[in-house]
Design a protein around this motif. Structure first.
Motif, PDB file in Angstrom:
ATOM      1  N   ARG A   1      15.814 -11.864  -3.485  1.00 63.58           N
ATOM      2  CA  ARG A   1      17.082 -11.185  -3.212  1.00 63.58           C
ATOM      3  C   ARG A   1      17.090 -10.539  -1.824  1.00 63.58           C
ATOM      4  O   ARG A   1      18.107 -10.495  -1.160  1.00 63.58           O
ATOM      5  CB  ARG A   1      17.344 -10.117  -4.270  1.00 63.58           C
ATOM      6  N   TYR A   2      15.951 -10.028  -1.421  1.00 65.11           N
ATOM      7  CA  TYR A   2      15.838  -9.382  -0.113  1.00 65.11           C
ATOM      8  C   TYR A   2      14.530  -9.820   0.555  1.00 65.11           C
ATOM      9  O   TYR A   2      13.515  -9.986  -0.122  1.00 65.11           O
ATOM     10  CB  TYR A   2      15.834  -7.855  -0.252  1.00 65.11           C
ATOM     11  N   LEU A   3      14.604 -10.006   1.844  1.00 67.38           N
ATOM     12  CA  LEU A   3      13.380 -10.304   2.585  1.00 67.38           C
ATOM     13  C   LEU A   3      13.542  -9.939   4.043  1.00 67.38           C
ATOM     14  O   LEU A   3      14.652 -10.002   4.588  1.00 67.38           O
ATOM     15  CB  LEU A   3      12.959 -11.770   2.407  1.00 67.38           C
ATOM     16  N   ILE A   4      12.427  -9.558   4.630  1.00 65.73           N
ATOM     17  CA  ILE A   4      12.379  -9.172   6.029  1.00 65.73           C
ATOM     18  C   ILE A   4      11.373 -10.065   6.731  1.00 65.73           C
ATOM     19  O   ILE A   4      10.239 -10.214   6.266  1.00 65.73           O
ATOM     20  CB  ILE A   4      11.998  -7.691   6.200  1.00 65.73           C
ATOM     21  N   LYS A   5      11.797 -10.655   7.829  1.00 70.00           N
ATOM     22  CA  LYS A   5      10.929 -11.531   8.614  1.00 70.00           C
ATOM     23  C   LYS A   5      11.005 -11.112  10.073  1.00 70.00           C
ATOM     24  O   LYS A   5      11.891 -10.355  10.484  1.00 70.00           O
ATOM     25  CB  LYS A   5      11.377 -12.992   8.469  1.00 70.00           C
ATOM     26  N   THR A   6      10.097 -11.625  10.868  1.00 67.66           N
ATOM     27  CA  THR A   6      10.136 -11.377  12.306  1.00 67.66           C
ATOM     28  C   THR A   6      10.521 -12.666  13.034  1.00 67.66           C
ATOM     29  O   THR A   6      10.381 -13.774  12.491  1.00 67.66           O
ATOM     30  CB  THR A   6       8.791 -10.858  12.821  1.00 67.66           C
ATOM     31  N   ARG A   7      11.002 -12.498  14.232  1.00 64.94           N
ATOM     32  CA  ARG A   7      11.419 -13.648  15.036  1.00 64.94           C
ATOM     33  C   ARG A   7      10.292 -14.669  15.151  1.00 64.94           C
ATOM     34  O   ARG A   7       9.127 -14.327  15.310  1.00 64.94           O
ATOM     35  CB  ARG A   7      11.817 -13.195  16.435  1.00 64.94           C
ATOM     36  N   GLY A   8      10.655 -15.936  15.038  1.00 63.70           N
ATOM     37  CA  GLY A   8       9.682 -17.007  15.163  1.00 63.70           C
ATOM     38  C   GLY A   8       9.112 -17.468  13.831  1.00 63.70           C
ATOM     39  O   GLY A   8       8.569 -18.582  13.750  1.00 63.70           O
ATOM     40  N   GLN A   9       9.211 -16.618  12.807  1.00 68.80           N
ATOM     41  CA  GLN A   9       8.708 -17.024  11.500  1.00 68.80           C
ATOM     42  C   GLN A   9       9.683 -17.996  10.842  1.00 68.80           C
ATOM     43  O   GLN A   9      10.755 -18.285  11.357  1.00 68.80           O
ATOM     44  CB  GLN A   9       8.519 -15.793  10.597  1.00 68.80           C
TER      45      GLN A   9
ATOM     46  N   VAL B   1      16.045 -10.264  10.048  1.00 69.52           N
ATOM     47  CA  VAL B   1      15.088 -10.740  11.043  1.00 69.52           C
ATOM     48  C   VAL B   1      14.891  -9.643  12.090  1.00 69.52           C
ATOM     49  O   VAL B   1      15.856  -9.188  12.718  1.00 69.52           O
ATOM     50  CB  VAL B   1      15.571 -12.037  11.712  1.00 69.52           C
ATOM     51  N   LEU B   2      13.645  -9.217  12.250  1.00 68.90           N
ATOM     52  CA  LEU B   2      13.340  -8.147  13.210  1.00 68.90           C
ATOM     53  C   LEU B   2      12.702  -8.702  14.469  1.00 68.90           C
ATOM     54  O   LEU B   2      12.041  -9.744  14.436  1.00 68.90           O
ATOM     55  CB  LEU B   2      12.403  -7.125  12.555  1.00 68.90           C
TER      56      LEU B   2
ATOM     57  N   ARG C   1      17.678 -27.813  -8.821  1.00 72.58           N
ATOM     58  CA  ARG C   1      17.294 -26.629  -8.047  1.00 72.58           C
ATOM     59  C   ARG C   1      17.261 -26.989  -6.565  1.00 72.58           C
ATOM     60  O   ARG C   1      16.957 -28.133  -6.199  1.00 72.58           O
ATOM     61  CB  ARG C   1      15.936 -26.109  -8.495  1.00 72.58           C
ATOM     62  N   SER C   2      17.611 -26.030  -5.748  1.00 72.18           N
ATOM     63  CA  SER C   2      17.684 -26.317  -4.311  1.00 72.18           C
ATOM     64  C   SER C   2      16.945 -25.250  -3.525  1.00 72.18           C
ATOM     65  O   SER C   2      16.796 -24.104  -3.972  1.00 72.18           O
ATOM     66  CB  SER C   2      19.152 -26.366  -3.869  1.00 72.18           C
ATOM     67  N   GLU C   3      16.461 -25.637  -2.390  1.00 74.83           N
ATOM     68  CA  GLU C   3      15.839 -24.710  -1.452  1.00 74.83           C
ATOM     69  C   GLU C   3      16.465 -24.923  -0.081  1.00 74.83           C
ATOM     70  O   GLU C   3      16.868 -26.038   0.264  1.00 74.83           O
ATOM     71  CB  GLU C   3      14.337 -24.961  -1.338  1.00 74.83           C
ATOM     72  N   MET C   4      16.557 -23.848   0.676  1.00 79.65           N
ATOM     73  CA  MET C   4      16.893 -23.989   2.078  1.00 79.65           C
ATOM     74  C   MET C   4      15.818 -23.321   2.919  1.00 79.65           C
ATOM     75  O   MET C   4      15.184 -22.356   2.480  1.00 79.65           O
ATOM     76  CB  MET C   4      18.278 -23.421   2.410  1.00 79.65           C
ATOM     77  N   ASN C   5      15.600 -23.861   4.069  1.00 80.34           N
ATOM     78  CA  ASN C   5      14.556 -23.389   4.954  1.00 80.34           C
ATOM     79  C   ASN C   5      15.152 -23.111   6.335  1.00 80.34           C
ATOM     80  O   ASN C   5      16.002 -23.872   6.823  1.00 80.34           O
ATOM     81  CB  ASN C   5      13.452 -24.447   5.060  1.00 80.34           C
ATOM     82  N   VAL C   6      14.718 -22.015   6.914  1.00 82.21           N
ATOM     83  CA  VAL C   6      15.104 -21.732   8.293  1.00 82.21           C
ATOM     84  C   VAL C   6      13.816 -21.556   9.084  1.00 82.21           C
ATOM     85  O   VAL C   6      12.978 -20.705   8.730  1.00 82.21           O
ATOM     86  CB  VAL C   6      15.967 -20.462   8.424  1.00 82.21           C
ATOM     87  N   SER C   7      13.634 -22.355  10.088  1.00 84.27           N
ATOM     88  CA  SER C   7      12.422 -22.270  10.901  1.00 84.27           C
ATOM     89  C   SER C   7      12.723 -21.513  12.190  1.00 84.27           C
ATOM     90  O   SER C   7      13.888 -21.353  12.586  1.00 84.27           O
ATOM     91  CB  SER C   7      11.905 -23.677  11.227  1.00 84.27           C
ATOM     92  N   THR C   8      11.676 -21.050  12.833  1.00 81.53           N
ATOM     93  CA  THR C   8      11.783 -20.351  14.109  1.00 81.53           C
ATOM     94  C   THR C   8      12.937 -19.348  14.093  1.00 81.53           C
ATOM     95  O   THR C   8      13.922 -19.459  14.840  1.00 81.53           O
ATOM     96  CB  THR C   8      11.979 -21.350  15.272  1.00 81.53           C
ATOM     97  N   LEU C   9      12.809 -18.370  13.222  1.00 83.26           N
ATOM     98  CA  LEU C   9      13.885 -17.418  13.001  1.00 83.26           C
ATOM     99  C   LEU C   9      14.301 -16.686  14.274  1.00 83.26           C
ATOM    100  O   LEU C   9      13.459 -16.338  15.123  1.00 83.26           O
ATOM    101  CB  LEU C   9      13.467 -16.398  11.943  1.00 83.26           C
ATOM    102  N   GLU C  10      15.615 -16.456  14.372  1.00 81.53           N
ATOM    103  CA  GLU C  10      16.191 -15.688  15.469  1.00 81.53           C
ATOM    104  C   GLU C  10      16.891 -14.464  14.881  1.00 81.53           C
ATOM    105  O   GLU C  10      17.235 -14.442  13.697  1.00 81.53           O
ATOM    106  CB  GLU C  10      17.201 -16.557  16.237  1.00 81.53           C
ATOM    107  N   LEU C  11      17.106 -13.458  15.751  1.00 72.03           N
ATOM    108  CA  LEU C  11      17.756 -12.239  15.272  1.00 72.03           C
ATOM    109  C   LEU C  11      19.110 -12.545  14.636  1.00 72.03           C
ATOM    110  O   LEU C  11      19.499 -11.934  13.633  1.00 72.03           O
ATOM    111  CB  LEU C  11      17.933 -11.254  16.427  1.00 72.03           C
ATOM    112  N   GLY C  12      19.822 -13.514  15.194  1.00 78.33           N
ATOM    113  CA  GLY C  12      21.150 -13.873  14.710  1.00 78.33           C
ATOM    114  C   GLY C  12      21.162 -14.545  13.360  1.00 78.33           C
ATOM    115  O   GLY C  12      22.239 -14.778  12.794  1.00 78.33           O
TER     116      GLY C  12
END
Lengths: 115, 113
Positions: free
Chosen positions: A9-17, A114-115, A73-84
């Motif tokens: 439900r909630y998650l915090i990641k850093t840029r690039g993850q 994304v931090l 069931r479905s998954e979505m993936n976002v690579s190389t996270l950006e602040l936006g």
């Protein structure tokens, strides 16, 4: 009948993850679509899956990808996270999907920061 | 590309008054127009929908009107109550051809007690 379940439900990641979000549709629903919700932008369509095939894709960069399994069931993936990429990611299931897409049943979303 | 414009972005009304939210769509092939209500911390939920062969549909205190010629559709809520406070999204979709389920940017409705 259980509704659409999204985890986490909630998650915090850093840029690039990278991040993977999961969605379990309503039993019997074969179509799963994903939306990004940000303030002022409404719900932006990411992609739609039906019977393990991506049938439609929105205007998002290739860093955004997804898949659907044989149990719908479905998954979505976002690579190389950006602040936006910080947003609420909503999954919706429907019985038939495109082209006869009627009511969408939404989960409560996964809020990504994304931090 | 196709889009759906929604106005106003915020709306405050006194309890018991009516609220109207308007949307305009650009894809002339759209033939299904749902409205979703999103409460805080929840996903959007369908409250009413209309198809292109109908000009108006009503369900208790809510109604939707559609003008296909002008590509306008509107949500009307009468006798508003505090529990109507939420974000409302309109959408336009096709039921044939390429998947196009496009949402408006939302209206935050506040019903003041």
């Amino acid at each position: 009948k259980a509704g659409v379940t999204q985890t986490p439900r909630y998650l915090i990641k850093t840029r690039g993850q990278q991040v993977t979000l999961s969605c379990s549709p309503i039993s019997g629903h074969r179509s799963v679509s994903w939306y990004q919700q940000t303030p002022g932008q409404g719900l932006q369509f990411l992609f739609e899956y039906f019977s393990e095939t991506q049938r439609n894709k929105g205007n998002f960069p290739g860093r955004f990808s997804g898949r659907q399994f044989s149990n719908s069931r479905s998954e979505m993936n976002v690579s190389t996270l950006e602040l936006g990429d910080s947003a609420l990611y909503l999954c919706a299931s429907s019985l038939m999907g495109a082209p006869d897409t009627g009511e969408l049943f939404f989960g409560e979303g996964s809020r990504l920061t994304v931090l | 590309g196709e889009n759906v414009e929604q106005h106003p972005s915020t709306l405050s009304v006194q309890e018991g008054d009516s609220a109207v939210i308007k949307c305009t769509y650009s894809d002339s092939a759209s033939n299904y127009f749902p409205w979703y209500k999103q409460e805080l911390g929840k996903g959007p939920q369908l409250i009413i929908d209309i198809r292109s062969n109908v000009g108006e549909k009503k369900d208790q205190r809510i109604a939707v009107t559609l003008n296909k010629t002008a590509k306008h559709f509107s949500l009307h809520i009468t006798e508003t109550q505090p529990e109507d406070s939420a974000v409302y999204f309109c959408a336009a979709s096709r039921t044939s051809g390429t998947y196009k389920y496009i949402f408006g940017t939302g209206t935050r409705l506040k019903v003041l007690a």
